[in-house]
Design an enzyme around this catalytic site. Structure first.
Site, PDB file in Angstrom:
ATOM      1  N   LYS A  64       0.837  -1.210   0.000  1.00 55.79           N
ATOM      2  CA  LYS A  64       0.000   0.000   0.000  1.00 55.79           C
ATOM      3  C   LYS A  64       0.874   1.263   0.000  1.00 55.79           C
ATOM      4  O   LYS A  64       0.623   2.197  -0.756  1.00 55.79           O
ATOM      5  CB  LYS A  64      -0.940   0.017   1.221  1.00 55.79           C
ATOM      6  N   ARG A  91      -9.808   0.750   8.768  1.00 55.07           N
ATOM      7  CA  ARG A  91      -9.235  -0.557   9.061  1.00 55.07           C
ATOM      8  C   ARG A  91     -10.187  -1.398   9.898  1.00 55.07           C
ATOM      9  O   ARG A  91      -9.862  -2.517  10.261  1.00 55.07           O
ATOM     10  CB  ARG A  91      -7.973  -0.312   9.864  1.00 55.07           C
ATOM     11  N   ARG A 129      11.920  -5.618   4.665  1.00 54.55           N
ATOM     12  CA  ARG A 129      11.629  -4.185   4.464  1.00 54.55           C
ATOM     13  C   ARG A 129      12.618  -3.302   5.220  1.00 54.55           C
ATOM     14  O   ARG A 129      12.991  -3.580   6.348  1.00 54.55           O
ATOM     15  CB  ARG A 129      10.211  -3.866   4.925  1.00 54.55           C
ATOM     16  N   ARG A 173      11.490  -1.332  11.031  1.00 56.31           N
ATOM     17  CA  ARG A 173      10.404  -0.887  11.911  1.00 56.31           C
ATOM     18  C   ARG A 173      10.255  -1.827  13.104  1.00 56.31           C
ATOM     19  O   ARG A 173      10.418  -3.029  12.966  1.00 56.31           O
ATOM     20  CB  ARG A 173       9.079  -0.846  11.120  1.00 56.31           C
ATOM     21  N   ARG A 223       0.036  -8.883  13.633  1.00 60.60           N
ATOM     22  CA  ARG A 223      -0.605  -7.884  12.749  1.00 60.60           C
ATOM     23  C   ARG A 223      -1.468  -8.583  11.702  1.00 60.60           C
ATOM     24  O   ARG A 223      -2.556  -8.111  11.368  1.00 60.60           O
ATOM     25  CB  ARG A 223       0.471  -7.031  12.057  1.00 60.60           C
TER      26      ARG A 223
HETATM   27  P1  AP5 Z   1       4.884  -1.586   1.808  1.00 58.18           P
HETATM   28  O1  AP5 Z   1       4.585  -0.752   0.612  1.00 58.18           O
HETATM   29  O2  AP5 Z   1       5.636  -0.967   2.932  1.00 58.18           O
HETATM   30  O3  AP5 Z   1       3.549  -2.288   2.348  1.00 58.18           O
HETATM   31  P2  AP5 Z   1       2.341  -1.695   3.186  1.00 58.18           P
HETATM   32  O4  AP5 Z   1       1.128  -2.390   2.675  1.00 58.18           O
HETATM   33  O5  AP5 Z   1       2.339  -0.206   3.167  1.00 58.18           O
HETATM   34  O6  AP5 Z   1       2.732  -2.264   4.626  1.00 58.18           O
HETATM   35  P3  AP5 Z   1       2.597  -1.641   6.085  1.00 58.18           P
HETATM   36  O7  AP5 Z   1       3.300  -2.639   6.971  1.00 58.18           O
HETATM   37  O8  AP5 Z   1       3.076  -0.240   6.162  1.00 58.18           O
HETATM   38  O9  AP5 Z   1       1.087  -1.706   6.305  1.00 58.18           O
HETATM   39  P4  AP5 Z   1       0.380  -1.882   7.601  1.00 58.18           P
HETATM   40  O10 AP5 Z   1      -0.994  -1.747   7.123  1.00 58.18           O
HETATM   41  O11 AP5 Z   1       0.629  -3.101   8.405  1.00 58.18           O
HETATM   42  O12 AP5 Z   1       1.053  -0.810   8.569  1.00 58.18           O
HETATM   43  P5  AP5 Z   1       0.705   0.704   8.866  1.00 58.18           P
HETATM   44  O13 AP5 Z   1       1.954   1.474   8.780  1.00 58.18           O
HETATM   45  O14 AP5 Z   1      -0.478   1.159   8.095  1.00 58.18           O
HETATM   46  O15 AP5 Z   1       5.652  -2.895   1.275  1.00 58.18           O
HETATM   47  C1  AP5 Z   1       6.181  -3.857   2.177  1.00 58.18           C
HETATM   48  C2  AP5 Z   1       7.558  -4.345   1.677  1.00 58.18           C
HETATM   49  O16 AP5 Z   1       7.383  -5.073   0.462  1.00 58.18           O
HETATM   50  C3  AP5 Z   1       8.527  -3.205   1.347  1.00 58.18           C
HETATM   51  O17 AP5 Z   1       9.815  -3.601   1.716  1.00 58.18           O
HETATM   52  C4  AP5 Z   1       8.407  -3.019  -0.176  1.00 58.18           C
HETATM   53  O18 AP5 Z   1       9.611  -2.548  -0.760  1.00 58.18           O
HETATM   54  C5  AP5 Z   1       8.090  -4.449  -0.635  1.00 58.18           C
HETATM   55  N1  AP5 Z   1       7.169  -4.470  -1.764  1.00 58.18           N
HETATM   56  C6  AP5 Z   1       6.104  -3.633  -1.996  1.00 58.18           C
HETATM   57  N2  AP5 Z   1       5.460  -3.984  -3.125  1.00 58.18           N
HETATM   58  C7  AP5 Z   1       6.118  -5.099  -3.595  1.00 58.18           C
HETATM   59  C8  AP5 Z   1       5.908  -5.961  -4.725  1.00 58.18           C
HETATM   60  N3  AP5 Z   1       4.891  -5.749  -5.577  1.00 58.18           N
HETATM   61  N4  AP5 Z   1       6.769  -7.013  -4.897  1.00 58.18           N
HETATM   62  C9  AP5 Z   1       7.788  -7.230  -4.021  1.00 58.18           C
HETATM   63  N5  AP5 Z   1       8.026  -6.438  -2.944  1.00 58.18           N
HETATM   64  C10 AP5 Z   1       7.206  -5.399  -2.731  1.00 58.18           C
HETATM   65  O19 AP5 Z   1       0.218   0.609  10.384  1.00 58.18           O
HETATM   66  C11 AP5 Z   1       1.121   0.354  11.453  1.00 58.18           C
HETATM   67  C12 AP5 Z   1       0.354   0.325  12.769  1.00 58.18           C
HETATM   68  O20 AP5 Z   1      -0.295   1.605  12.991  1.00 58.18           O
HETATM   69  C13 AP5 Z   1      -0.793  -0.689  12.865  1.00 58.18           C
HETATM   70  O21 AP5 Z   1      -0.332  -1.968  13.231  1.00 58.18           O
HETATM   71  C14 AP5 Z   1      -1.676  -0.041  13.949  1.00 58.18           C
HETATM   72  O22 AP5 Z   1      -1.151  -0.241  15.243  1.00 58.18           O
HETATM   73  C15 AP5 Z   1      -1.567   1.436  13.624  1.00 58.18           C
HETATM   74  N6  AP5 Z   1      -2.623   1.912  12.702  1.00 58.18           N
HETATM   75  C16 AP5 Z   1      -2.448   2.452  11.474  1.00 58.18           C
HETATM   76  N7  AP5 Z   1      -3.625   2.776  10.923  1.00 58.18           N
HETATM   77  C17 AP5 Z   1      -4.564   2.417  11.823  1.00 58.18           C
HETATM   78  C18 AP5 Z   1      -5.978   2.486  11.814  1.00 58.18           C
HETATM   79  N8  AP5 Z   1      -6.668   2.980  10.764  1.00 58.18           N
HETATM   80  N9  AP5 Z   1      -6.643   2.044  12.908  1.00 58.18           N
HETATM   81  C19 AP5 Z   1      -5.994   1.546  13.976  1.00 58.18           C
HETATM   82  N10 AP5 Z   1      -4.653   1.445  14.038  1.00 58.18           N
HETATM   83  C20 AP5 Z   1      -3.944   1.876  12.959  1.00 58.18           C
END
Ligand code: AP5
Length: 226
Positions: free
Chosen positions: A16, A91, A130, A163, A174
């Site tokens: 994402k 979410r 990552r 991270r 997660r």
């Molecule tokens: P990346 O692009 O970083 O993936 P992502 O989907 O953005 O992953 P996140 O871990 O950031 O999502 P998340 O939803 O768990 O965490 P968030 O920060 O929102 O890609 C991942 C890796 O793969 C990278 O190394 C990239 O280079 C590689 N890659 C990408 N595309 C690829 C491809 N096509 N092929 C190969 N490799 C690829 O949330 C963190 C925390 O915040 C949550 O756990 C929660 O505690 C809190 N939080 C955030 N939002 C909320 C909410 N709305 N409600 C409650 N808590 C929340």
């Protein structure tokens, strides 16, 4: 299409953030990733950061009431007049209901929810490799998207870090949270005819191309409806 109000949905590590960065450049719309906003608040030691840190480190979701106001304000801002891209929000079903209520209040609606889907094994591979820019959250992968210089962000030269929530046991928690609380949104948005499925297992460029095609189709459908 007058405005483009998009949500990126998908499991942790589905890409994402990777696609959100590209989309922001392509579409010139504000891009808000709740994870990035929360991590910045933790770094700055704000009240929001203090409220969120413990949940984030253990891989739990931050309570809905902490998140909902934070996004509502942004969606209602002048910056979002032509549209927005949300990553990581909503979410949970209550968050989706709150977003719908806010948009109705503003006389607007979502254009589409882009589901970037990958399986759990791929999530573990991706998050294990990552590396994230310490300053602004730009994302790299040791194998799939390596930086030009080891340990340094290509975009702003910051240090690349692992991270806290990318440790194996936290990744599994997660994923469990995703399946229990976030995956029900797939049916929720599908039922509203809003969901567009993107195969997230393809390489990043191919995923970006699939998203571009989806957005082009949405534009065509909107033009035909006029
Ligand atoms: P990346 O692009 O970083 O993936 P992502 O989907 O953005 O992953 P996140 O871990 O950031 O999502 P998340 O939803 O768990 O965490 P968030 O920060 O929102 O890609 C991942 C890796 O793969 C990278 O190394 C990239 O280079 C590689 N890659 C990408 N595309 C690829 C491809 N096509 N092929 C190969 N490799 C690829 O949330 C963190 C925390 O915040 C949550 O756990 C929660 O505690 C809190 N939080 C955030 N939002 C909320 C909410 N709305 N409600 C409650 N808590 C929340």
């Amino acid at each position: 299409m007058a405005e483009l109000n998009l949500v990126l949905l998908g499991p942790p590590g589905s890409g994402k953030g990777t696609q959100g960065e590209r989309l922001q450049e392509d579409l010139e719309l504000p891009y808000w990733a709740t994870g990035d906003i929360l991590r910045a608040a933790v770094r700055e030691g704000t009240e929001l950061g203090r409220a969120a840190k413990e949940y984030m480190d253990s891989g739990d979701l931050v309570p809905d009431e902490v998140i909902v106001g934070m996004i509502g304000e942004r969606v209602a801002s002048e910056e979002a007049a032509d549209g927005f891209i949300l990553d990581g929000f909503p979410r949970t079903i209550p968050q989706a209901d709150a977003l719908a209520a806010k948009l109705t209040e503003l006389g607007r609606e979502l254009t589409a929810v882009l589901l970037i889907d990958v399986d759990d094994a791929e999530v573990e591979r991706r998050l294990g490799g990552r590396r994230t820019c310490a300053e602004q959250g730009h994302v790299f992968h040791l194998e799939f998207n390596p930086p030009q210089v080891d340990g340094v962000c290509d975009v702003d030269g910051s240090e690349l870090i692992v991270r806290d929530d990318d440790k194996p046991d936290v990744i599994r928690h997660r994923l469990a949270q995703y399946h229990a609380k976030t995956a029900p949104l797939i049916e929720y948005y599908d039922g509203q005819g809003m969901l567009r499925r993107i195969d997230g297992a393809a390489p990043p460029g191919a995923v970006a191309e699939a998203i571009r095609r989806t957005l082009a189709t949405l534009r065509l459908e909107a033009d035909e409806a006029i």
